[in-house]
Motif scaffolding. Structure first.
Motif, PDB file in Angstrom:
ATOM      1  N   GLN A   1       0.842  -1.212   0.423  1.00  0.00           N
ATOM      2  CA  GLN A   1      -0.030   0.021   0.229  1.00  0.00           C
ATOM      3  C   GLN A   1       0.528   0.902  -0.170  1.00  0.00           C
ATOM      4  OE1 GLN A   1      -3.653   0.482  -0.324  1.00  0.00           O
ATOM      5  NE2 GLN A   1      -3.366  -1.432  -0.662  1.00  0.00           N
TER       6      GLN A   1
ATOM      7  N   TYR B   1      -5.293   8.158   0.387  1.00  0.00           N
ATOM      8  CA  TYR B   1      -4.227   7.527   1.516  1.00  0.00           C
ATOM      9  C   TYR B   1      -4.072   8.812   2.398  1.00  0.00           C
ATOM     10  CZ  TYR B   1      -3.303   4.241  -1.881  1.00  0.00           C
ATOM     11  OH  TYR B   1      -3.277   3.085  -2.853  1.00  0.00           O
TER      12      TYR B   1
ATOM     13  N   ILE C   1      -0.404   4.241   7.192  1.00  0.00           N
ATOM     14  CA  ILE C   1      -1.273   3.829   5.743  1.00  0.00           C
ATOM     15  C   ILE C   1      -1.585   2.276   6.862  1.00  0.00           C
ATOM     16  CG2 ILE C   1       0.057   2.296   4.444  1.00  0.00           C
ATOM     17  CD1 ILE C   1      -0.347   5.065   2.846  1.00  0.00           C
TER      18      ILE C   1
ATOM     19  N   ASN D   1      -7.096   2.392   4.180  1.00  0.00           N
ATOM     20  CA  ASN D   1      -6.444   3.766   3.273  1.00  0.00           C
ATOM     21  C   ASN D   1      -7.197   4.949   3.254  1.00  0.00           C
ATOM     22  OD1 ASN D   1      -3.503   2.878   4.066  1.00  0.00           O
ATOM     23  ND2 ASN D   1      -3.653   1.523   2.142  1.00  0.00           N
TER      24      ASN D   1
END
Length: 342
Positions: free
Chosen positions: A113, A165, A172, A179
Motif C-alpha cells: 500500500q 491515502y 498507512i 486507507n
C-alpha cells in the motif's frame, strides 16, 4: 404468494432503508444463490443424484413453495440479517485491515500500500524547472513552460491521493478501504484544528438535515458494499464446497467471488465519497458545534485552531480547557443565527 415477494423486508422493521441495503439484501442474495444450488442437486462431497445439476429441478421446487414455506424462508433470512447486524462494524474493520498485530506489521502487506501511495505521489509532481540557454537575445529563461494538461493531470492525481491515502505514512493501513477511511479521519477538520476521530460524534449531532442526509446515504452505501463483499465471499466458499463433486459446475462458485471483488471495489469508492462528506460537514457546521458547546466563535483562523485543539484534547484525554476560557450566553450566539455557517 410469489417467491419474489420474499425480497420485501417486513414493514416497520427498525433501520428501514439501511437495514434493507446493509442487512437484508446481501443475506437474501446469498441464501437464494445457495438454495438454488441445493435444489438443483448440489450435495457437497457426494455427487448429485443423477450425476449432474438440473436447474429445472430448482425451478420446479421454487414454484411449488407454499405460503407457509415462503413465510418461513422470509423469517429465516430476516432472522439471520438481524443477528448479523451488530457485526457490521466488525465487518468494516476486517476489510480495513484490523487484523492481528503480527500480521498488520508484516512489511509486504503495508509495504504494498505504501508503494501505491508513492506511485500516486509521483503522479502529482510537475516537471522540474530546467534553465534554458540564452537565445539570440542572450537572456537565460527560468524554465520550459508546463503544458496545461500536465498541470491538470497532476491536480487530479493530487485530489485522488488526498482521498485515497492519509497524509502521514505511519497511518498507512494494509487495505485500500482502510486507507480511504484513514484519509478521511486524517484530513476531515484538520485545517481547522480538529481531530476528526474524537470530534465527529459531537459534530454529527448538530449537522443540518441536508448534510446529514448526504453523510448517512454515503455511509449506508459503503456499509452495504462492505457487507455484500464479505457475504458473497463466504457464499463462494460454501458454494465451492457444495459443488466439489459436480465437475465443471464448480466454476459457478466464481460468480459470488466476482461479485465480492466488485463490491469491495465499490466499498472503496464509497469510502472516498464518505470521506468527502465528512470534510464538507466540518466546513459548514464546525461553528454550530461550538455554539452547541456554548463556546465563543473565534474570529481568526489561528484562534480557531487553538480552540479546536483544546476541545479535542478534552475529549481525547480529559485535559481541562485552558484557564480564562469563558462560555457564551444564548444572546451572544444569536449573532450567527445558530446555523453554524462560517
Amino acid at each position: 404468494m410469489k417467491l419474489g415477494a420474499s425480497m420485501q423486508p417486513p414493514a416497520g422493521l427498525a433501520g428501514g432503508r439501511r437495514f434493507f441495503l446493509v442487512g437484508y439484501l446481501p443475506t437474501y442474495a446469498a441464501a437464494f444463490f445457495l438454495l438454488v444450488l441445493f435444489w438443483a442437486g448440489a450435495r457437497g462431497w457426494r455427487p448429485p443424484v443423477d450425476g449432474t445439476l438440473r436447474f429445472s429441478r430448482a425451478w420446479a421446487t421454487a414454484a411449488a413453495l407454499g405460503v407457509g414455506e415462503i413465510l418461513l424462508l422470509v423469517l429465516g433470512v430476516t432472522l439471520v440479517a438481524v443477528l448479523l447486524a451488530p457485526l457490521q462494524t466488525s465487518v468494516v474493520r476486517l476489510l480495513e485491515g484490523a487484523w492481528p498485530e503480527w500480521l498488520t506489521r508484516a512489511r509486504w502487506i503495508r509495504g504494498r500500500q505504501l508503494r501505491k501511495k508513492q506511485a500516486w505521489e509521483r503522479r502529482t509532481e510537475l516537471p522540474a524547472v530546467v534553465p534554458v540557454p540564452p537565445g539570440p537575445s542572450g537572456v537565460w529563461t527560468q524554465s520550459v513552460p508546463v503544458a496545461p494538461e500536465v498541470v491538470q493531470r497532476a491536480g487530479v492525481a493530487a485530489d485522488e491521493l488526498r482521498r485515497r491515502y492519509p497524509l502521514r505514512d505511519h497511518l498507512i493501513r494494509p487495505t485500500a478501504l482502510g486507507n480511504a477511511l484513514a484519509a478521511a479521519e486524517d484530513t476531515a477538520g484538520r485545517s481547522f484544528g480538529y481531530d476528526a476521530v474524537v470530534a465527529w460524534p459531537r459534530l454529527y449531532a448538530v449537522l443540518g438535515e441536508p448534510v446529514r442526509a448526504v453523510v448517512d446515504d454515503r455511509r449506508d452505501t459503503m456499509d452495504a458494499a462492505a457487507r455484500m463483499a464479505v457475504t458473497t465471499l463466504v457464499t463462494a466458499l460454501i458454494a465451492a464446497a457444495a459443488l466439489a463433486r459436480t465437475g465443471w459446475w464448480l466454476t459457478l462458485a466464481l460468480l459470488p467471488l466476482a461479485v465480492s471483488w466488485v463490491a469491495y471495489r465499490g466499498a472503496v469508492r464509497a469510502a472516498m465519497a464518505y470521506g468527502e462528506s465528512l470534510n464538507v460537514a466540518f466546513d459548514l457546521h464546525r461553528f454550530a458545534l461550538l455554539e452547541a458547546l456554548r463556546a465563543p466563535v473565534p474570529e481568526e483562523p489561528d484562534e480557531e485552531r487553538r480552540t479546536a485543539a483544546a476541545w479535542c484534547d478534552l475529549w481525547r484525554q480529559g485535559v481541562p480547557l485552558p484557564p480564562g476560557f469563558r462560555y457564551t450566553t444564548p444572546q451572544d450566539q444569536g449573532t450567527t443565527g445558530g446555523q453554524g455557517q462560517p
